[in-house]
Design an enzyme around this catalytic site. Structure first.
Site, PDB file in Angstrom:
ATOM      1  N   GLU A  32      28.737  43.733  40.077  1.00 14.42           N
ATOM      2  CA  GLU A  32      29.362  45.053  39.920  1.00 14.42           C
ATOM      3  C   GLU A  32      28.293  46.122  40.084  1.00 14.42           C
ATOM      4  O   GLU A  32      27.232  46.069  39.447  1.00 14.42           O
ATOM      5  CB  GLU A  32      30.021  45.154  38.551  1.00 14.42           C
ATOM      6  CG  GLU A  32      30.394  46.556  38.094  1.00 14.42           C
ATOM      7  CD  GLU A  32      31.308  47.287  39.062  1.00 14.42           C
ATOM      8  OE1 GLU A  32      31.120  48.509  39.236  1.00 14.42           O
ATOM      9  OE2 GLU A  32      32.197  46.636  39.668  1.00 14.42           O
ATOM     10  N   TYR A 215      56.131  56.758  33.628  1.00 10.79           N
ATOM     11  CA  TYR A 215      56.569  55.512  32.986  1.00 10.79           C
ATOM     12  C   TYR A 215      55.696  55.225  31.769  1.00 10.79           C
ATOM     13  O   TYR A 215      54.548  55.669  31.684  1.00 10.79           O
ATOM     14  CB  TYR A 215      56.552  54.337  33.962  1.00 10.79           C
ATOM     15  CG  TYR A 215      55.272  54.130  34.727  1.00 10.79           C
ATOM     16  CD1 TYR A 215      54.200  53.424  34.188  1.00 10.79           C
ATOM     17  CD2 TYR A 215      55.135  54.621  36.025  1.00 10.79           C
ATOM     18  CE1 TYR A 215      53.034  53.213  34.899  1.00 10.79           C
ATOM     19  CE2 TYR A 215      53.974  54.417  36.744  1.00 10.79           C
ATOM     20  CZ  TYR A 215      52.928  53.712  36.187  1.00 10.79           C
ATOM     21  OH  TYR A 215      51.769  53.508  36.905  1.00 10.79           O
ATOM     22  N   ASP A 297      41.869  46.188  48.060  1.00 18.56           N
ATOM     23  CA  ASP A 297      41.693  47.369  48.896  1.00 18.56           C
ATOM     24  C   ASP A 297      40.575  47.228  49.916  1.00 18.56           C
ATOM     25  O   ASP A 297      40.566  47.954  50.919  1.00 18.56           O
ATOM     26  CB  ASP A 297      41.412  48.596  48.021  1.00 18.56           C
ATOM     27  CG  ASP A 297      42.659  49.135  47.338  1.00 18.56           C
ATOM     28  OD1 ASP A 297      43.761  48.649  47.658  1.00 18.56           O
ATOM     29  OD2 ASP A 297      42.531  50.031  46.483  1.00 18.56           O
TER      30      ASP A 297
END
Length: 391
Positions: A32, A215, A297
């Site tokens: 990361e 939501y 992605d």
């Protein structure tokens, strides 16, 4: 013999991939680039196709603790607030697809996946490790980072998002393109809202060149709100956590219906990002080559008009682990190609449908009139997507 897999990217795509591989007894090094694991951003809708796979990843109990379970999807006009169509969720999703429909906050789902990956004992997590170099050899792939560290494994998975640094090692293409759409997001405690603005539903407001979605998340205690409008990009295209304001939002949307306007005005803090994307996948070679594969992605960025960006990344993760199951290091290139062949057409279809939905959601004139008439007539039959949820 289990494979040793390197993963670039510690977001949802990377952690889901690491967890799926670890569940199949592979060894994982996850790299990361940030100095600490964490996630910001908006809520996520998890359709039955996604919750079914999260059950496979054995994170069901912690997932249930963080999720809200909306009882319906309601479509309204953004200009006058009237209901256009409705589809039941809740028990209807369980009955139709044998899995529930959940809404979660992105950071909460990230935390569940991170804890599960740590708990496997097979995933090594390294922060402050931005991939800068990749060398693929016949029997291994070597990765170097900004800190002059190096890792060698049987495969490399690029899970590092839209602006992936691994992608160029799989294919040569153009940078992501600006869509001309901007998204504003907010999270507000339901207890801080007037009773009339609280919700247990997924509500979508459709207006000319804009739409909004609200939501519940965090077991229903918070309300996630996203407004998307056709607006000139502002700020760094790579920054999807830009400070913004109600005034900037209203400059792009104009006045909306009373209830929606009241909800927007009740939000104390707005964040924004500009939407960029890539064309839908055209072949499996755009997802894998030799010992390198792309997920989420990094491979197939999704516009948010089908609410499946995280969903397709999680589907990728499970399919990747299945493709690598039972093979040795020599079989990795063939396994990655099987993975790409199994996934590229579905991902391309979701990309294309999301793009199409953007035009439908933001329609004007006669197209908007026809859309609303069809939704009033057919309701849930138009809102349901069996080809997606059954997959």
């Amino acid at each position: 013999m289990p494979a040793h897999v390197l993963i670039a990217g510690g977001g949802i795509a990377g952690l889901a991939s690491a967890l799926a591989l670890a569940r199949r007894r592979h060894r994982v090094d996850l790299l990361e680039q940030a100095v600490a694991f964490g996630e910001v951003g908006a809520g996520i809708q998890l359709g039955p196709n996604v919750t079914r796979r999260l059950q496979q990843l054995e994170v069901w109990e912690p997932l249930v603790r963080i999720a809200a379970r909306p009882d319906a999807l309601v479509v309204r006009s953004a200009t006058d607030g009237r209901e256009i169509a409705r589809m039941p969720l809740g028990n209807a999703m369980l009955h139709n697809y044998a899995a529930p429909y959940f809404c979660v906050h992105r950071a909460d789902l990230h935390g569940v996946l991170l804890a599960a990956a740590r708990g496997t004992g097979a995933v090594t997590l390294t922060t402050a490790a931005r991939v800068t170099g990749v060398v693929a050899r016949d029997h291994a792939v070597c990765v170097s980072s900004t800190e002059r560290r190096a890792w060698e494994g049987d495969a490399l998975i690029g899970a590092d998002g839209l602006w992936s640094t691994v992608r160029p090692f799989v294919l040569e293409d153009s940078p992501p393109r600006a869509t001309g759409h901007t998204a504003w997001r907010a999270l507000v405690d339901q207890s801080a809202l007037p009773a009339a603005l609280r919700s247990t539903q997924v509500t979508v407001w459709l207006g000319p060149r804009l739409h909004a979605v609200a939501y519940p998340v965090r077991r229903g205690d918070a309300l996630n709100l996203v407004v998307l409008a056709e607006s000139a990009p502002a700020g760094d295209a790579r920054d999807w956590d830009q400070a913004s304001s109600l005034a900037a939002l209203q400059a792009a949307t104009g006045r909306t219906s009373g209830a929606l306007q009241a909800l927007l005005e009740a939000v104390p803090d707005w964040r924004a990002w500009t939407l960029n994307d890539r064309p839908p996948l055209a072949s499996p070679s755009q997802m894998a080559g030799e010992r390198i594969a792309l997920v989420g992605d990094a491979a197939h960025p999704m516009l948010p008009y089908l609410a499946q960006g995280a969903g397709m990344a999680i589907e990728d993760a499970v399919a990747l682990a299945e493709a690598l199951d039972g093979g040795d290091a020599a079989a990795v290139p063939a396994a990655l190609m099987r993975f790409a062949e199994a996934r590229w057409q579905r991902n391309a279809l979701v990309q294309a449908r999301a793009r199409r939905n953007g035009g439908i959601f933001h329609a004007t004139g006669l197209v908007r009139f026809g859309r609303d008439a069809a939704l009033r007539l057919l309701g849930a039959r138009l809102l349901d997507v069996p080809w997606l949820y059954e997959g």
